[in-house]
Design an enzyme around this catalytic site. Sequence first.
Site, short mmCIF file in Angstrom:
data_model
loop_
_atom_site.label_atom_id
_atom_site.label_comp_id
_atom_site.label_asym_id
_atom_site.label_seq_id
_atom_site.Cartn_x
_atom_site.Cartn_y
_atom_site.Cartn_z
N GLU A 87 -15.02 25.33 38.33
CA GLU A 87 -16.13 26.12 37.80
C GLU A 87 -16.62 27.18 38.80
O GLU A 87 -17.32 28.12 38.41
CB GLU A 87 -17.28 25.20 37.37
CG GLU A 87 -16.90 24.36 36.15
CD GLU A 87 -17.88 23.24 35.83
OE1 GLU A 87 -18.06 22.93 34.65
OE2 GLU A 87 -18.46 22.65 36.78
N ASP A 111 -15.01 21.61 24.44
CA ASP A 111 -14.68 20.56 23.46
C ASP A 111 -15.84 20.43 22.49
O ASP A 111 -16.89 21.04 22.67
CB ASP A 111 -14.42 19.22 24.18
CG ASP A 111 -15.63 18.79 24.99
OD1 ASP A 111 -15.68 19.08 26.20
OD2 ASP A 111 -16.55 18.19 24.41
N1 ADE Z 1 -18.84 18.72 29.65
C1 ADE Z 1 -17.86 19.24 28.88
N2 ADE Z 1 -17.75 18.57 27.74
C2 ADE Z 1 -18.66 17.57 27.78
C3 ADE Z 1 -19.02 16.53 26.91
N3 ADE Z 1 -18.38 16.35 25.75
N4 ADE Z 1 -20.01 15.67 27.28
C4 ADE Z 1 -20.63 15.83 28.47
N5 ADE Z 1 -20.34 16.81 29.33
C5 ADE Z 1 -19.37 17.67 28.99
#
Ligand code: ADE
Length: 232
Positions: free
Chosen positions: A13, A200
């Site tokens: 990041e 996601d």
């Molecule tokens: N960072 C990226 N995706 C995430 C998720 N599904 N839950 C918590 N932190 C995240």
Amino acid sequence: MKKIGIIGAMELEVEELKGKMVIRRRVEKASMEFLEGKLNNTEVVIVRSGIGKVNAAICAQILCDCFKVTHIINTGVAGSLKNEINIGDIVVSTDVLHHDVDVRVFGYPLGEVPQMGCLAFPADERLTQLAVSSCKEVNPEIAAYKGRIVSGDQFVSDKQVKEEIVSSFQGFCVEMEGASIAHAAYLNHVPFVIIRAISDKADDSAKMDYPSFEKAAAAHSAKLVEHMLPAI
Ligand code: ADE
């Protein structure tokens, strides 16, 4: 003079931003390496905090105490909490809260840390606006949303858990550091913004999607941060 603290939880990041900065000083504190110098002529301190709310809070406090930063930006990835927010899109914080705090037994709303006087920590409006307009300039193909970001010490990858978080907090995305950075910034009266690219959908597909999309998503967010710096 302005001095921007930039926090990413993971190396991917912050690695691009670190690679572009002119480093003047490296300081190790709390097992974190703080790089102080200039990025495109803006004074910055860039650091990888490590994952989760405790690491991120410690990191933000060091930026305030030892580096006297004037602003804090958190760049990284997150899981989407809205159908229309897709992998690759950007969410910029309006406010940020801890979705895993529960002191309802003593009358506090779910998510509120007792005696803080607020449920969610408000992001700096000017930084939020600037991040959204910078996104449109630098990533015109990517949708940028302005909304609430929620954080907890948990990777959300279960539809049921996601639905509970959505119905309790009306968040736009979920991650694991933003609220503690916001919390520390709030206590230190330092303006902040959380910028997250979606990796996601925070449901049963997250375990598969996250490894495939985290790198590209992290790069979107970092590119946006770099672009907005001179205008802060
Ligand atoms: N960072 C990226 N995706 C995430 C998720 N599904 N839950 C918590 N932190 C995240």
